[in-house]
Design a protein around this motif. Sequence first.
Motif: not given
Lengths: 249, 368
Positions: B138, B175, B305
């Motif tokens: 992340d 990511f 995120p």
Amino acid sequence: MEPIIEVRNLTKVFLSRGRKITAVNDISFDVFKGEIFGMIGPNGAGKSTTFSMLTTLIKPTNGSIKVAGFDVEKEDDRIRPIIGIVPQKLSLYPDLTGRENLELMGKLYDVPKKLMEERIDYYLRLVDLEAHADRFTGGFSGGMKQRLSVICAVLHDPEIIFWDEPTTGLDPQTRQAIWRLAKKFNGEGKTLIFTTHYMEEADNLCDRVAVMNLGKMVALDEPASLKEKSGSANLEEAFIHLTGEEVRD
Amino acid sequence: MTIMTELKHSWIITIKEFRQLSRKKALMIPLFLFPIIMIVFFGYGMGGTVKNAPILIINDDTGTASNSLVQEIGSYTPKYGGDPMFSVTYTKDMSQSEAKSKIDYGSYKAVLIIPQDYSERLAKNETTTLTLLTDSSDTTTSGIIINFMKQFLAKTGSVSLNIPDVYGDLEYLDFLTPAVIALTIFFGSVATTGSAIAGEIEDGTIIRILMTPVSKRSVILGKTVYQLILQLARAVILIFAAFAIMGFNMNGSWLLVALVLVIFTLGGVGLGIVMSAIAGDMESFFQLNMIVTLPSMFITGVFFPLSSVPDWMRYIAYLLPLTYANDAMRAVMIKGQGLDVIGTDLVVLSLFALITFTAGVHLFRREA
């Protein structure tokens, strides 16, 4: 005569916004093998609902239908291979060619490849679409689509052909061509069942005509008898006599 | 024809369009709700900060100098957010490899290790080094935590930071890629299945097919197989592009990636069938599709995120299947994890597929 379709006490009730609407109300009749059978009636008479039940598309609320001895509710998978349906909505894939549309239907009806190709060529010639077979159907005229749609329904050589409003919106030439086709199929021993709004069509084509009104079958007879019994000069007058002059929604 | 007559005719058409719109309830709700939802999700989702990120502090310090450090970290609140930046768990005597496995399983976004001699070295005015492990799969959260720690420890002067690479040298692309693949599959399977069926309902072609001896199950299966092939092909192209053009790092099993995508595609196809059955025509389907699928793009952690969104939005995200697909794809492709880690995700995605398919088959009617 041998019945190929037996309808007994057929009823269909729909629920619409919490209200029960009886589209077909306790009708019974037989269709005999090899005849051309017409269903006529004003809007909302229950023709299309009856048509949908006969062709296994919707299930009856009450009553029974047997097609070629098979029950529509329990043996619909036995009925579909022996019937051909020409829907009112011509329902062709516009981004497939005429031939591709036919091949698709032939394959779905499990017609062997060689036989399917022979029949496609034969029927394309018969309805005068040979030259257009490899064009996308999106560019076809209404008459061309109707003719192709008919072939889609007969590629698997059905015993019974159901035909919903066969000539609605067609020019006189195409209408005549469709009638010739219907007579040809009937001459080959197929049973034909029409729904139509055109009295002239029912008079010219049908051996017997069922007149529907408000979900009931109000008469079932040969066109000539219907005219005679109502003392009418033509079928349209007889129809008005049986169903009234009130305009339906 | 005069201009006035033309304008009058135009107005009649305008009124007619509004009248038609007012009768399409399935179209009305998404049409008006959608902009509101987008504003809310964009506004919160793109906040660019981290809130309540789970962090583990392994405090092996035998003295007391670290107490104020861990307290300050635990209570730190970002300038524009009401919530603390971290949700801190404290422990001691845990090895670095054990700490890494906690990150592998997704229990923590970061682990801060304070050495035994922390207080002692500070007392002697010597430099001491803390170790910071972050979940670099992340990249956004990881980057924010690293920056925060660097700035925070810079104030102390004598504390340096050791930041080992947990999953290699990862960038935002790493990511993003697994989740963009999942997103593409989701959008693609729902939209292409649903629009195709809605279109076929509208023009009557599906009814014609269902008039043949073919069962509706066969029709659904045929469409599903087509979708599986199509969507997996799209995934392969996407992965190839990420590899070839941008140098994406793949750390896990291709077989598991395929498994996640197959299950997720099945769910997407099922959802497409359900939505097309509800909509009944193309226009309504597209509006419905926007309200059902588009929010997933912004709140399931595709671009930022989940730890950066408010709690209420995170709870919504947990109801959306794309959240679990993103999690599974990242766990496999970046962290190189196996079935033990993505098991829950696969169960949720399988349930999603089962429910939507069952509903889809039920709603997919033979009649017009």
